[in-house]
Design a protein around this motif. Structure first.
Motif, mmCIF file in Angstrom:
data_model
loop_
_atom_site.group_PDB
_atom_site.id
_atom_site.type_symbol
_atom_site.label_atom_id
_atom_site.label_comp_id
_atom_site.label_asym_id
_atom_site.label_seq_id
_atom_site.Cartn_x
_atom_site.Cartn_y
_atom_site.Cartn_z
ATOM 1 N N ILE A 103 0.727 -1.232 -0.068
ATOM 2 C CA ILE A 103 -0.055 0.002 -0.023
ATOM 3 C C ILE A 103 1.023 1.166 0.278
ATOM 4 N N ARG A 104 0.710 2.072 -0.979
ATOM 5 C CA ARG A 104 1.587 3.279 -0.986
ATOM 6 C C ARG A 104 0.860 4.411 -0.705
ATOM 7 N N LEU A 105 1.283 4.983 0.278
ATOM 8 C CA LEU A 105 0.639 6.317 0.885
ATOM 9 C C LEU A 105 1.491 7.354 0.748
ATOM 10 N N ARG A 144 2.103 -11.208 3.702
ATOM 11 C CA ARG A 144 3.119 -10.169 3.495
ATOM 12 C C ARG A 144 2.450 -8.684 3.419
ATOM 13 N N VAL A 145 2.628 -7.816 4.271
ATOM 14 C CA VAL A 145 2.089 -6.178 3.900
ATOM 15 C C VAL A 145 3.290 -5.339 3.922
ATOM 16 N N CYS A 146 3.248 -4.411 2.824
ATOM 17 C CA CYS A 146 4.482 -3.373 3.145
ATOM 18 C C CYS A 146 3.520 -2.238 2.750
ATOM 19 N N VAL A 147 3.800 -1.486 3.715
ATOM 20 C CA VAL A 147 2.942 -0.054 3.753
ATOM 21 C C VAL A 147 4.345 1.323 3.339
ATOM 22 N N ARG A 148 4.303 1.477 2.141
ATOM 23 C CA ARG A 148 5.085 2.632 1.966
ATOM 24 C C ARG A 148 4.400 3.906 2.161
ATOM 25 N N PHE A 149 5.373 4.841 2.951
ATOM 26 C CA PHE A 149 4.864 6.047 3.375
ATOM 27 C C PHE A 149 5.725 7.042 2.649
ATOM 28 N N LEU A 150 5.256 7.808 1.911
ATOM 29 C CA LEU A 150 6.157 8.801 1.306
ATOM 30 C C LEU A 150 5.750 10.321 1.780
ATOM 31 N N THR A 151 6.726 10.964 2.336
ATOM 32 C CA THR A 151 6.532 12.243 2.713
ATOM 33 C C THR A 151 7.015 13.394 2.178
ATOM 34 N N GLU A 152 7.838 12.897 1.152
ATOM 35 C CA GLU A 152 8.563 14.205 0.141
ATOM 36 C C GLU A 152 9.372 15.077 1.105
ATOM 37 N N ALA A 153 9.586 14.764 2.288
ATOM 38 C CA ALA A 153 10.385 15.752 3.093
ATOM 39 C C ALA A 153 11.646 15.836 2.705
ATOM 40 N N VAL A 188 9.282 4.068 5.104
ATOM 41 C CA VAL A 188 9.399 5.782 5.259
ATOM 42 C C VAL A 188 10.238 6.179 4.359
ATOM 43 N N ASP A 189 10.150 6.758 3.192
ATOM 44 C CA ASP A 189 10.675 7.592 2.115
ATOM 45 C C ASP A 189 11.930 6.340 1.661
ATOM 46 N N GLU A 190 11.671 5.225 1.768
ATOM 47 C CA GLU A 190 12.562 4.177 1.451
ATOM 48 C C GLU A 190 13.645 4.082 2.285
ATOM 49 N N GLY A 191 14.091 4.901 3.131
ATOM 50 C CA GLY A 191 15.316 4.728 3.802
ATOM 51 C C GLY A 191 15.186 4.131 5.348
#
Length: 209
Positions: A103-105, A144-153, A188-191
């Motif tokens: 899920i990409r947020l 398996r659940v992957c939540v990707r949280f993109l903040t653009e910070a 969170v932001d891949e890192g």
């Protein structure tokens, strides 16, 4: 191996358009037609029972759900609806078989209709992002659940601010026990990765501050 070669998809995107009406090439009108929908999403001949038979077709669909990774955006209600829809009309519900979802947020919105939002971006409400996770606990245990949280910070402080505002809504403490039934990874932001596979519930709860 044959089923995996034919029906496993590494990144199967399920958008809000996935189950919508398709275009009739003759009338040029949109309508619901199962055959046309299936031909649009699964055009290869081996998805047709006319070629492979009913047993092979069912096993192909079962493998599709079990071995593919399904990707969802942050549109509310899409995950829940898709998990409960027998889209192949074979008596198979995705929620009973699916083993991997992502899920990409995006924590920032650029589509609010205002000039400022489009140019600079504005934070999305945590509630809106939480709606994208609706239906998550209908998955079978062990999925398996992957939540990707993109903040653009641009800075660490800005990223932390986005996360602090959202994480208690996305993962409230009353859901910690339910989450341990799955192999959950929060990126969170891949890192910055939180992995629940080897983490006890009380450790994850500490993320809430």
């Amino acid at each position: 191996m044959i089923y995996q070669h034919l029906s496993t998809r590494e990144n199967e995107v399920i958008s809000r358009e996935h189950s919508r009406a398709t275009l009739d090439p003759l009338t040029r009108l949109y309508g619901y037609d199962f055959g046309r929908w299936k031909a649009q999403h699964f055009p290869e001949h081996f998805w047709s029972t006319s070629y492979v038979g009913a047993t092979f077709s069912q096993e192909l669909v079962e493998n599709y759900y079990r071995s593919s990774t399904f990707i969802f955006g942050d549109d509310p209600g899409v995950l829940r609806k898709w998990l409960a829809t027998d889209e192949f009309k074979m008596g198979l519900l995705p929620k009973e078989l699916v083993g991997s979802v992502e899920i990409r947020l995006n924590a920032v919105s650029h589509d609010r209709g205002s000039f400022r939002a489009y140019i600079f971006g504005v934070p999305k409400s945590p509630g809106r992002m939480q709606e994208a996770l609706d239906g998550l606990f209908e998955l079978k245990a062990g999925a398996r659940v992957c939540v990707r949280f993109l903040t653009e910070a641009k800075t660490t402080e800005e990223r932390d601010e986005h996360c602090a505002a959202a994480i208690t809504i996305l993962f409230p403490s009353e859901h910690v026990e339910k989450l341990t039934a799955y192999k959950v990874k929060f990126v969170v932001d891949e890192g910055h990765v939180h992995d629940l596979a080897d983490t006890m519930a009380q450790d994850w709860a500490s993320v809430h501050g």
